[in-house]
Design an enzyme around this catalytic site. Structure first.
Site, short mmCIF file in Angstrom:
data_model
loop_
_atom_site.label_atom_id
_atom_site.label_comp_id
_atom_site.label_asym_id
_atom_site.label_seq_id
_atom_site.Cartn_x
_atom_site.Cartn_y
_atom_site.Cartn_z
CE LYS A 90 -4.10 2.02 0.25
NZ LYS A 90 -3.76 2.64 -0.68
CE LYS A 114 4.38 7.38 5.71
NZ LYS A 114 4.51 8.49 4.61
CE LYS A 126 4.48 7.40 -2.42
NZ LYS A 126 4.01 7.80 -1.12
N GLY A 165 -2.78 8.31 -4.01
CA GLY A 165 -2.21 9.58 -4.56
C GLY A 165 -0.83 9.98 -3.87
CG ASP A 166 3.38 11.17 -3.20
OD1 ASP A 166 3.37 10.81 -1.85
OD2 ASP A 166 4.24 11.60 -3.60
P1 NDP Z 1 0.60 17.73 -4.14
O1 NDP Z 1 1.21 17.38 -5.66
O2 NDP Z 1 -0.82 18.05 -4.14
O3 NDP Z 1 1.41 19.05 -3.75
C1 NDP Z 1 2.73 18.97 -3.67
C2 NDP Z 1 3.17 20.35 -3.32
O4 NDP Z 1 4.62 20.44 -3.07
C3 NDP Z 1 2.91 21.65 -4.53
O5 NDP Z 1 2.96 22.73 -3.82
C4 NDP Z 1 4.34 21.35 -5.18
O6 NDP Z 1 4.65 22.83 -5.94
C5 NDP Z 1 5.42 21.18 -4.00
N1 NDP Z 1 6.61 20.49 -4.52
C6 NDP Z 1 6.54 19.43 -5.05
N2 NDP Z 1 7.51 19.16 -5.39
C7 NDP Z 1 8.55 20.03 -4.81
C8 NDP Z 1 9.95 20.46 -5.24
N3 NDP Z 1 10.73 19.49 -5.79
N4 NDP Z 1 10.42 21.63 -4.90
C9 NDP Z 1 9.54 22.38 -4.44
N5 NDP Z 1 8.18 22.40 -4.05
C10 NDP Z 1 7.75 21.02 -4.65
O7 NDP Z 1 1.37 16.67 -3.38
P2 NDP Z 1 0.93 16.28 -1.90
O8 NDP Z 1 0.44 17.58 -0.89
O9 NDP Z 1 -0.02 15.02 -1.98
O10 NDP Z 1 2.35 15.74 -1.38
C11 NDP Z 1 3.04 16.57 -0.68
C12 NDP Z 1 4.12 15.82 0.20
O11 NDP Z 1 3.30 15.04 1.21
C13 NDP Z 1 4.72 14.64 -0.33
O12 NDP Z 1 6.25 14.66 0.20
C14 NDP Z 1 4.10 13.47 -0.42
O13 NDP Z 1 4.95 12.28 -0.40
C15 NDP Z 1 3.71 13.44 1.17
N6 NDP Z 1 2.42 12.84 1.34
C16 NDP Z 1 1.35 13.07 0.83
C17 NDP Z 1 0.29 12.37 1.08
C18 NDP Z 1 -1.34 12.37 0.46
O14 NDP Z 1 -2.06 11.68 1.01
N7 NDP Z 1 -1.29 13.11 -0.59
C19 NDP Z 1 0.17 11.34 2.25
C20 NDP Z 1 1.42 11.18 3.04
C21 NDP Z 1 2.72 11.98 2.55
P3 NDP Z 1 4.60 22.52 -7.50
O15 NDP Z 1 3.14 22.65 -7.94
O16 NDP Z 1 5.36 23.83 -8.06
O17 NDP Z 1 5.19 21.26 -8.08
#
Ligand code: NDP
Length: 451
Positions: A90, A114, A126, A165-166
């Site tokens: 997962k 986790k 993943k 998603g991620d």
């Molecule tokens: P989204 O795609 O919804 O948002 C990602 C955000 O982070 C955007 O604002 C994006 O900006 C920014 N970002 C991504 N890559 C970079 C980078 N290399 N440098 C600077 N900014 C960056 O993703 P999520 O909110 O879902 O995920 C964010 C984090 O949380 C990740 O690490 C993910 O693995 C983690 N996570 C997410 C979960 C979920 O349920 N969605 C669960 C657990 C962890 P831009 O649009 O400019 O790329």
């Protein structure tokens, strides 16, 4: 380091010398396991660590699709199935140009611990692709997702592997992938979580990671006579996790003053109110715009991202910091700035957002740090609840899912802090989360023989 943890780390370095992120994630866990390895000789005899650091399976595949001009495009797809010791694999799917095998393996490895911490029967995996959804039309994203699923479908299943998603994968992408799976298999089963509410999705799943992060934070702060109420927080990112982190901070009477994307950050000293957050949700989830537009609309400061050096977002004075964008977004200089400005707590919404050096600085300076394995586990926890609802062909109410999420985050805090107190320092949640997550997986591996 203990000879066994050192041996395993050397082996990881030798086998995959270029996988920096994976090495960092492994080292972080091994340093914690070092504290218990003498007490549990089976870990060494049964080569638990060596087995845990090698994926059960990793699939890499070609994803051909055509853009709106009719040109053929080729991306690389991945699914890393790290461990099925405690349940079906997962973990999310990431669509971002930086995606490579090292990032997939680090994320899958983290996911194993986790998922164990949630208390639900889920293994770790993943996947994703180096496809960049930015600037692509809905039709291009759909064609990519359909092609991606045309290969992925043979590796997943409701009892085998259930992606979610991620970064770059939200409701739109999950919908496209789910539609393609159904078309190929002619089955309506829960092979993905984060689905739309009309076709098997769970209430609270979009909110779960951000809400869970703030629930865990409140529990940690409460025990130390602090609170979100009346506090100021800095939040990075502006995607799913950042949005619902800010929403819950607002609900609990706190103030979040920053958001960012890869182009830059906004600083709104008055706070990102409920109304402004609704604007961000439409900007990011519907219009797919840039965070700069917030600064233009609300006449606040916008600072473009100029280099890989210190990020100005971590130099804003605040009580708490919530990195919610990506891995290694807090480097040593950022940690120094946060500490200089008196930050009291770091809640990791993103996966591994603190570099190893910055983690050490926070520990040495007694800044509380809730590591991502525990802090952002709310997302996968509600994904686990979505799986349960799909299997039962039922939909739970919003209140029920939220209550379950709160209880799971409470349980994570309890297990993590008890392990920290027993084996390390009571405020060392990195050790606490690693050890608590590890024990259940290790026990399951021992029980299942050499597989
Ligand atoms: P989204 O795609 O919804 O948002 C990602 C955000 O982070 C955007 O604002 C994006 O900006 C920014 N970002 C991504 N890559 C970079 C980078 N290399 N440098 C600077 N900014 C960056 O993703 P999520 O909110 O879902 O995920 C964010 C984090 O949380 C990740 O690490 C993910 O693995 C983690 N996570 C997410 C979960 C979920 O349920 N969605 C669960 C657990 C962890 P831009 O649009 O400019 O790329």
């Amino acid at each position: 380091m203990h000879s066994e943890t050192e041996r395993v780390y050397e082996m990881v370095l030798k086998r995959d010398p270029d996988q920096r992120e994976f090495q960092q994630a492994v080292k972080n866990v091994l340093m914690s396991i070092d504290k218990i390895i003498d007490e549990i000789p089976e870990i060494t005899y049964h080569k638990i660590l060596e087995r845990m650091t090698e994926p059960e399976r990793a699939v890499i595949f070609r994803v051909p699709w055509t853009d709106d001009e009719g040109r053929l495009q080729i991306n690389r797809g991945f699914r890393v199935q790290m461990s099925s010791a405690i349940g079906p694999y997962k973990g999310g799917l990431r669509l971002h140009p930086s995606v490579n095998l090292s990032i997939m393996k680090f994320l899958a490895f983290e996911q194993v611990f986790k998922n164990s911490l949630t208390g639900l029967p889920m293994g770790g995996g993943k996947g994703g692709s180096d496809f960049d959804p930015k600037g692509k039309s809905d039709n291009e994203v759909m064609r990519f997702c359909q092609s991606f699923m045309t290969e992925l479908y043979r590796h997943i299943g409701q009892d085998t592997d259930v992606p979610a998603g991620d970064i770059g994968v939200g409701a739109r992408e999950v919908g496209f992938m789910y539609g393609q799976y159904k078309r190929i298999r002619n089955e309506s089963v829960g092979i993905l979580t984060g689905k739309g509410l009309d076709f098997g999705g769970s209430l609270i799943r979009p909110e779960a990671t951000g809400y869970g992060l703030v629930y865990l934070t409140e529990a940690i702060l409460r025990d130390r006579h602090m609170s979100i109420e009346g506090s100021t927080s800095i939040v990075s990112g502006s995607g799913n996790v950042a949005q619902y982190t800010v929403e819950k901070i607002n609900e609990l009477g706190g103030k979040a003053v920053t958001l960012s994307d890869s182009s830059g950050m906004i600083y709104d000293p008055d706070g990102i109110s409920k109304e402004k957050l609704e604007y961000v949700k439409i900007l990011k989830n519907v219009k797919r715009g840039r965070i700069k537009e917030y600064a233009d609309k609300y006449k606040v400061e916008y600072i473009p991202r100029s280099s890989d050096e210190a990020n100005p977002i971590w130099d804003i004075k605040a009580d708490y910091a919530f990195p919610c964008a990506t891995q290694n977004e807090i480097i040593k200089k950022d940690a120094e700035n946060l500490i200089k400005n008196g930050v009291k707590y770091i809640g990791e919404g993103a996966n591994m957002p603190c570099s190893a050096e910055s983690e050490k600085l926070f520990l040495d300076s007694h800044v509380l740090l809730a590591p991502s394995k525990a802090a952002n586990a709310g997302g996968v926890a509600v994904s686990g609840l979505e799986m349960a609802q799909n299997s039962a062909r039922l939909t739970w109410t919003r209140e029920r899912v939220d209550e379950e999420l709160k209880n799971i985050m409470k349980g994570i805090y309890k297990n993590m802090s008890e392990a920290a107190e027993k084996y390390s320092d009571k405020d060392n949640f990195i050790d606490g989360a690693n050890i608590a997550g590890f024990m259940k997986v290790a026990r399951a591996m021992l029980a299942q023989g050499y597989v």
